[in-house]
Every structure is written in structure tokens, then in C-alpha cells.
Design a protein around this motif. Structure first.
Motif, PDB file in Angstrom:
ATOM      1  N   PHE A  34       0.833  -1.202   0.000  1.00 28.16           N
ATOM      2  CA  PHE A  34       0.000   0.000   0.000  1.00 28.16           C
ATOM      3  C   PHE A  34       0.870   1.257   0.000  1.00 28.16           C
ATOM      4  N   ASP A  35       1.878   1.271   0.865  1.00 29.15           N
ATOM      5  CA  ASP A  35       2.767   2.438   0.927  1.00 29.15           C
ATOM      6  C   ASP A  35       3.531   2.627  -0.381  1.00 29.15           C
ATOM      7  N   ALA A  36       3.968   1.494  -0.985  1.00 25.33           N
ATOM      8  CA  ALA A  36       4.688   1.592  -2.254  1.00 25.33           C
ATOM      9  C   ALA A  36       3.798   2.164  -3.354  1.00 25.33           C
ATOM     10  N   ASN A  37       2.541   1.714  -3.399  1.00 24.40           N
ATOM     11  CA  ASN A  37       1.601   2.226  -4.402  1.00 24.40           C
ATOM     12  C   ASN A  37       1.333   3.716  -4.188  1.00 24.40           C
ATOM     13  N   GLN A  38       1.203   4.119  -2.923  1.00 27.65           N
ATOM     14  CA  GLN A  38       0.970   5.530  -2.634  1.00 27.65           C
ATOM     15  C   GLN A  38       2.180   6.381  -3.020  1.00 27.65           C
ATOM     16  N   ALA A  39       3.384   5.823  -2.814  1.00 25.67           N
ATOM     17  CA  ALA A  39       4.594   6.561  -3.202  1.00 25.67           C
ATOM     18  C   ALA A  39       4.666   6.742  -4.711  1.00 25.67           C
ATOM     19  N   LYS A  40       4.323   5.682  -5.460  1.00 28.37           N
ATOM     20  CA  LYS A  40       4.309   5.799  -6.920  1.00 28.37           C
ATOM     21  C   LYS A  40       3.270   6.815  -7.379  1.00 28.37           C
ATOM     22  N   LEU A  41       2.097   6.773  -6.728  1.00 33.15           N
ATOM     23  CA  LEU A  41       1.038   7.716  -7.089  1.00 33.15           C
ATOM     24  C   LEU A  41       1.474   9.155  -6.817  1.00 33.15           C
ATOM     25  N   LYS A  42       2.145   9.355  -5.699  1.00 31.33           N
ATOM     26  CA  LYS A  42       2.627  10.699  -5.369  1.00 31.33           C
ATOM     27  C   LYS A  42       3.678  11.169  -6.369  1.00 31.33           C
ATOM     28  N   GLN A  43       4.541  10.228  -6.798  1.00 32.96           N
ATOM     29  CA  GLN A  43       5.574  10.591  -7.767  1.00 32.96           C
ATOM     30  C   GLN A  43       4.948  10.995  -9.102  1.00 32.96           C
ATOM     31  N   VAL A  44       3.961  10.222  -9.532  1.00 35.72           N
ATOM     32  CA  VAL A  44       3.270  10.553 -10.784  1.00 35.72           C
ATOM     33  C   VAL A  44       2.562  11.895 -10.671  1.00 35.72           C
ATOM     34  N   ARG A  45       1.926  12.135  -9.518  1.00 36.26           N
ATOM     35  CA  ARG A  45       1.215  13.402  -9.314  1.00 36.26           C
ATOM     36  C   ARG A  45       2.196  14.574  -9.301  1.00 36.26           C
ATOM     37  N   ASP A  46       3.343  14.386  -8.650  1.00 35.41           N
ATOM     38  CA  ASP A  46       4.340  15.465  -8.616  1.00 35.41           C
ATOM     39  C   ASP A  46       4.899  15.746 -10.008  1.00 35.41           C
ATOM     40  N   GLN A  47       5.105  14.675 -10.799  1.00 36.67           N
ATOM     41  CA  GLN A  47       5.596  14.873 -12.152  1.00 36.67           C
ATOM     42  C   GLN A  47       4.574  15.617 -13.009  1.00 36.67           C
ATOM     43  N   ALA A  48       3.294  15.280 -12.802  1.00 33.38           N
ATOM     44  CA  ALA A  48       2.249  15.978 -13.564  1.00 33.38           C
ATOM     45  C   ALA A  48       2.200  17.451 -13.193  1.00 33.38           C
ATOM     46  N   VAL A  49       2.338  17.738 -11.893  1.00 28.32           N
ATOM     47  CA  VAL A  49       2.331  19.138 -11.453  1.00 28.32           C
ATOM     48  C   VAL A  49       3.528  19.882 -12.015  1.00 28.32           C
ATOM     49  N   GLN A  50       4.695  19.226 -12.001  1.00 27.81           N
ATOM     50  CA  GLN A  50       5.902  19.859 -12.537  1.00 27.81           C
ATOM     51  C   GLN A  50       5.773  20.110 -14.035  1.00 27.81           C
ATOM     52  N   SER A  51       5.206  19.119 -14.754  1.00 32.29           N
ATOM     53  CA  SER A  51       5.009  19.296 -16.189  1.00 32.29           C
ATOM     54  C   SER A  51       4.053  20.449 -16.472  1.00 32.29           C
ATOM     55  N   ALA A  52       3.015  20.566 -15.642  1.00 33.27           N
ATOM     56  CA  ALA A  52       2.073  21.676 -15.823  1.00 33.27           C
ATOM     57  C   ALA A  52       2.748  23.016 -15.573  1.00 33.27           C
ATOM     58  N   LYS A  53       3.624  23.070 -14.556  1.00 29.29           N
ATOM     59  CA  LYS A  53       4.349  24.312 -14.283  1.00 29.29           C
ATOM     60  C   LYS A  53       5.276  24.678 -15.435  1.00 29.29           C
ATOM     61  N   VAL A  54       5.975  23.661 -15.975  1.00 30.03           N
ATOM     62  CA  VAL A  54       6.881  23.927 -17.098  1.00 30.03           C
ATOM     63  C   VAL A  54       6.102  24.421 -18.308  1.00 30.03           C
ATOM     64  N   ALA A  55       4.949  23.785 -18.567  1.00 27.36           N
ATOM     65  CA  ALA A  55       4.124  24.211 -19.690  1.00 27.36           C
ATOM     66  C   ALA A  55       3.623  25.634 -19.489  1.00 27.36           C
ATOM     67  N   ALA A  56       3.240  25.967 -18.252  1.00 24.27           N
ATOM     68  CA  ALA A  56       2.770  27.324 -17.965  1.00 24.27           C
ATOM     69  C   ALA A  56       3.896  28.338 -18.148  1.00 24.27           C
ATOM     70  N   ASP A  57       5.104  27.974 -17.698  1.00 24.47           N
ATOM     71  CA  ASP A  57       6.253  28.870 -17.879  1.00 24.47           C
ATOM     72  C   ASP A  57       6.574  29.073 -19.361  1.00 24.47           C
ATOM     73  N   ASP A  58       6.516  27.981 -20.134  1.00 25.00           N
ATOM     74  CA  ASP A  58       6.785  28.088 -21.568  1.00 25.00           C
ATOM     75  C   ASP A  58       5.741  28.959 -22.256  1.00 25.00           C
ATOM     76  N   SER A  59       4.485  28.779 -21.857  1.00 23.05           N
ATOM     77  CA  SER A  59       3.415  29.587 -22.451  1.00 23.05           C
ATOM     78  C   SER A  59       3.595  31.057 -22.113  1.00 23.05           C
ATOM     79  N   ALA A  60       3.936  31.334 -20.848  1.00 16.35           N
ATOM     80  CA  ALA A  60       4.144  32.725 -20.442  1.00 16.35           C
ATOM     81  C   ALA A  60       5.319  33.340 -21.199  1.00 16.35           C
ATOM     82  N   ALA A  61       6.395  32.557 -21.376  1.00 14.95           N
ATOM     83  CA  ALA A  61       7.557  33.064 -22.118  1.00 14.95           C
ATOM     84  C   ALA A  61       7.205  33.337 -23.574  1.00 14.95           C
ATOM     85  N   ALA A  62       6.406  32.437 -24.173  1.00 15.62           N
ATOM     86  CA  ALA A  62       6.012  32.636 -25.565  1.00 15.62           C
ATOM     87  C   ALA A  62       5.142  33.877 -25.718  1.00 15.62           C
TER      88      ALA A  62
END
Length: 276
Positions: free
Chosen positions: A201-229
Motif C-alpha cells: 500500500f505504501d509503495a503504491n501511494q509513493a508511486k502515485l505521489k511521484q506521478v502526481r508530482d511529475q504531472a504538477v511539474q510538467s504543468a508548471k513547465v508548460a505554464a512557464d513556456d506559455s508565459a515566455a512565448a
């Protein structure tokens, strides 16, 4: 300002003809898309400056003024009106296209919805689905699930795990109990010890958190790229408008300068031909 728009259109068509004339897919000599885009941008700036220079020149010349500052003001007014007119034409054309597209999309969606509704009936009948079967399925969802993890069916276990995961994700005082319930169901269904289920259970939650953090980071990068453009495009637009303003002002100033020169030459000839 009509002259500005006409010259801009004329030069834009000329640039499009030259640019598209370089495309030769058969000979594999077509310029790269980036080069075409850069060339189109440069030509747009050049053609805008030429059109605004001509518009400012004509406006100041037809005004019949002989003060250079007044000529510059006529050029600036020409630039302002022409810029607003061009933006209005562009936004009106784009708005019409978008409006027409959404109208067509709505018509197609309505037609598609009617077609799907009509087609769903024979498909459901062919699959053996009847209203009574749907009613029975709905009643089965409302029946209370078996609360004993050891005797739960896989279907009931999945529903119970899903429900408790939602409670666990919300946090609060009910989260520990929900977590313990999920671990107990996992241990019973997977036939493993409670500790192994807790680790999984803890391992699955850790993977889920990692995926969620990556999605948030990707969204931030996309927002930064859009703002720069957007920032780059804004600065580019500012530069183009500023160059057009300068071109219109220079055109108005040169028109006044030429009129002043012609007037002085005419007055000189008149004075020379007048008998003393």
C-alpha cells in the motif's frame, strides 16, 4: 489610412507569392518551416513600415501644412487609425471563422446525437440489453457489500477499496481507518500478510505521489513556456508597432519638408520674374 491597408494587402500578397514560390516538394528544395516563418515575419515588418510611411506621407501632403511637427502628428494619427482598422479587420475575420466553425460543429453534434440515439436501440437489442436488465444491474449496485474482507467477492472488494481510497485521499480523522480497511482487504484478497499488504500500500501511494508530482511539474513547465512565448510575442508586437509609428511619423515629416522646399522654390521663381 485606406492607402495604408491597401499597400499592406498588396505587399502581403507579393510576399506570399514569393514565399510560396520557393516551395518545391518534387525537387526536395523546400525551405524549412522555421525559415519560412522568419521570412514571413520580416516581410510583414518591412511591408508594414512601407505602408505606414506612404500613408503618413500622403496624409501630411494632402493636409497642405508646412510645419514639420504638424506633419509628424498627421503621420501618428494615420498610424493609429490604420493600426486599429487592421486589428479590427483581423479580429472580425477570425471571429467570423470561429463563429462559423462553432455553428457548424453544433449542427454536426446535433445530427450525430440523433444518429447515435437511433442507432443505439438496435445495437442494445442485438446485445440482449433490455430495460429490465439495466434496472436489475442498478439494484445490484445499491445492495450492501460484504464487509468481511475474507469473504468479499473481488467485485465487492474493488468497490470497497475505491470508496476507502477516496476517504483516505481526503485526509482527516477518517483517513487512518480507511487506510487500515484497504490494507485488510488487500491482505485477504491477495492472500498475503498484513505487513506485506501495508508495504505494498505504501509503495503504491509513493508511486502515485511521484506521478502526481511529475504531472504538477510538467504543468508548471508548460505554464512557464506559455508565459515566455506570450511575453516574446508581446515584445515582438510592441517592436513592430513602434517601427510602424516611426515610419508614419517620418513619412509625415518628409512630406512637410518637401512641400516647404517646393513652396520656397516657387516663391523664389515668382520673385525673380517680378519686375523691380
Amino acid at each position: 489610412m485606406v492607402l495604408v491597408v491597401a499597400i499592406q494587402l498588396l505587399l502581403s500578397l507579393l510576399g506570399a507569392g514569393i514565399g510560396l514560390g520557393t516551395v518545391n516538394t518534387t525537387a526536395a528544395s523546400t525551405p524549412a518551416a522555421g525559415n519560412l516563418g522568419m521570412g514571413a515575419g520580416i516581410w510583414w515588418v518591412v511591408s508594414s513600415c512601407i505602408a505606414l510611411f506612404a500613408g503618413g506621407y500622403v496624409a501630411a501632403w494632402l493636409a497642405g501644412i508646412e510645419i514639420r511637427f504638424d506633419g509628424i502628428l498627421h503621420g501618428l494619427v494615420t498610424w493609429g487609425i490604420a493600426t486599429l482598422l487592421i486589428f479590427w479587420l483581423l479580429t472580425s475575420a477570425i471571429g467570423g471563422i470561429i463563429g462559423g466553425g462553432f455553428s457548424a460543429l453544433g449542427t454536426l453534434a446535433g445530427a450525430a446525437g440523433s444518429g447515435i440515439s437511433d442507432a443505439a436501440k438496435p445495437v442494445a437489442q442485438a446485445a440482449g440489453i433490455s430495460p429490465d436488465m439495466v434496472k436489475q444491474e442498478a439494484q445490484s449496485y445499491l445492495q450492501p457489500a460484504n464487509s468481511d474482507p475474507a469473504t468479499m467477492s473481488p467485485k465487492d472488494a474493488q468497490k470497497e477499496v475505491a470508496s476507502n481510497l477516496v476517504t483516505y485521499a481526503k485526509g482527516g480523522s477518517d483517513a487512518p481507518a480507511a487506510k487500515e480497511k484497504v490494507i485488510a482487504i488487500m491482505a485477504a484478497q491477495l492472500k498475503i500478510s498484513h505487513d506485506d499488504a501495508a508495504k505494498q500500500f505504501d509503495a503504491n501511494q509513493a508511486k502515485l505521489k511521484q506521478v502526481r508530482d511529475q504531472a504538477v511539474q510538467s504543468a508548471k513547465v508548460a505554464a512557464d513556456d506559455s508565459a515566455a512565448a506570450v511575453s516574446t510575442a508581446s515584445f515582438a508586437g510592441f517592436g513592430v508597432l513602434l517601427l510602424g509609428l516611426i515610419a508614419a511619423a517620418v513619412g509625415g515629416s518628409l512630406a512637410v519638408q518637401r512641400r516647404t522646399l517646393i513652396t520656397s522654390q516657387t516663391d523664389g521663381r515668382v520673385s525673380a520674374s517680378t519686375p523691380a
